[in-house]
Enzyme design. Sequence first.
Site, mmCIF file in Angstrom:
data_model
loop_
_atom_site.group_PDB
_atom_site.id
_atom_site.type_symbol
_atom_site.label_atom_id
_atom_site.label_comp_id
_atom_site.label_asym_id
_atom_site.label_seq_id
_atom_site.Cartn_x
_atom_site.Cartn_y
_atom_site.Cartn_z
ATOM 1 N N GLU A 42 16.512 52.711 111.301
ATOM 2 C CA GLU A 42 16.504 52.457 109.956
ATOM 3 C C GLU A 42 15.090 52.474 110.361
ATOM 4 O OE1 GLU A 42 20.406 51.074 108.111
ATOM 5 O OE2 GLU A 42 18.856 50.135 108.325
ATOM 6 N N GLY B 266 26.484 46.410 111.150
ATOM 7 C CA GLY B 266 26.085 45.851 110.128
ATOM 8 C C GLY B 266 27.110 46.073 109.128
ATOM 9 N N GLY B 267 27.173 46.864 108.072
ATOM 10 C CA GLY B 267 28.154 46.913 106.926
ATOM 11 C C GLY B 267 29.501 45.763 106.756
ATOM 12 N N HIS C 175 14.913 48.859 115.295
ATOM 13 C CA HIS C 175 16.534 49.557 114.855
ATOM 14 C C HIS C 175 15.790 51.080 113.342
ATOM 15 C CE1 HIS C 175 19.838 50.443 112.120
ATOM 16 N NE2 HIS C 175 20.683 49.296 111.759
ATOM 17 N N SER D 117 28.562 51.933 112.495
ATOM 18 C CA SER D 117 30.136 51.687 111.861
ATOM 19 C C SER D 117 31.031 51.450 112.825
ATOM 20 C CB SER D 117 30.547 53.464 112.080
ATOM 21 O OG SER D 117 29.421 54.381 111.329
ATOM 22 N N ASN E 232 24.470 42.239 111.284
ATOM 23 C CA ASN E 232 22.618 42.717 111.069
ATOM 24 C C ASN E 232 23.349 42.455 109.606
ATOM 25 O OD1 ASN E 232 20.583 43.453 110.088
ATOM 26 N ND2 ASN E 232 20.712 45.466 110.567
ATOM 27 N N TRP E 233 22.720 41.958 108.127
ATOM 28 C CA TRP E 233 22.965 41.637 107.057
ATOM 29 C C TRP E 233 22.022 43.130 106.276
ATOM 30 C CZ3 TRP E 233 24.607 36.850 103.671
ATOM 31 C CH2 TRP E 233 26.297 37.031 104.010
ATOM 32 N N LYS E 234 21.470 43.619 107.068
ATOM 33 C CA LYS E 234 19.839 43.985 106.452
ATOM 34 C C LYS E 234 19.509 43.506 104.824
ATOM 35 C CE LYS E 234 22.267 48.066 108.588
ATOM 36 N NZ LYS E 234 22.608 49.489 108.637
ATOM 37 N N GLY F 205 26.548 54.169 109.600
ATOM 38 C CA GLY F 205 26.322 53.787 108.597
ATOM 39 C C GLY F 205 27.619 55.121 107.966
ATOM 40 N N GLU G 278 22.585 52.374 119.551
ATOM 41 C CA GLU G 278 23.376 52.733 118.106
ATOM 42 C C GLU G 278 22.454 53.795 118.115
ATOM 43 O OE1 GLU G 278 23.058 49.537 114.697
ATOM 44 O OE2 GLU G 278 21.003 49.657 115.160
#
Length: 246
Positions: A101, A228-229, A99, A207, A11-13, A174, A168
Site C-alpha cells: 500500500e 490485516g482486516g 508494504h 487475506s 496490521n491495523w492500518k 483484501g 504479500e
Amino acid sequence: MTNKYMYFVANWKMYGSLSSLNTLDKVIKFSKSKEIKRGRLIYCPPYTLISSFSKKFKNCQIGIGGQNCHENESYGPYTGSINSRMLKNIGAQFVIIGHSENREKGENNKLINLKIKSALEAKLKVIFCIGESLTDKRKKKTQSILSKQIKVGLDSIKNKSSIFIAYEPVWAIGSGITPKSKDLFKTVEFIKSKFKDKSPKVLYGGSVNPQNITNLKEINNIDGFLIGGASQSTKKFIDIVKKTYS
C-alpha cells in the site's frame, strides 16, 4: 497442527481509537494461556495508538510495532513524518516497511532500503514486505520481482537477524484470494533460498482469516502471518491463532 514457533502480526492500518484499547483485554488473557506458548503476537496500530498499546501490553509478551517510518533517523523538517527513533521512544519494538500500500504511493526499493537501515540503527526489528502484482504473476515474473525487492531492499545490510520477510502478493491483499498451497510453498522456499546464511523468518500476508488459516497452516515453511482486516476483530484474531495450533 503445527508445533513451530509462529508469529502473528496484526496490521491495523488506518483503524482504531482510544476506545479500541477495551477490546484488547481478551487478547492479553489469551496471550498468557498455554495455547500461545509456541508463538508471539505483535500489534501494529496507527502511530496515534502505539504508546497506549505499549502501556496496555506492559505486563504481557505481546509485541508492538509501527506501520512505517521515515528514512531519516535524525530529526528534521519532514512535516507529518515519524522516524524510527521516535517509534522506539514510544514503545515500538517492530516496524513494517515496504508494504504494498505504501509502494503504490511511490515507495521504491532504494527508499525502502534506507528505511530498513534507519530502523535497524534504532534497534527496531523489521517486517520487510515483498510481493508481486497480478500483472507480474500472469507474466510469470514473481521470482524476478521478489529477487529485485530483496536484493535492493537489503543492499549493504550484513546482519539480517532482526529482519522478518513478509510475503504479500499484491493481488491477494483484501481480495479474499490466497495463493494455491503448492505455489505458496514454492515461493516461500524461493525467498529463503535468496539468503546464503541463515534464512530469515518468512511470514505470509494477504487475506488471512479464520476460514483459510486451516489450509495456510499446513504450509510448513511459513513462520507466521501478517494479518490485516481480520486482526481488527479480537475474536477473529484469536481464532486464527487457535486454529493454527489446533
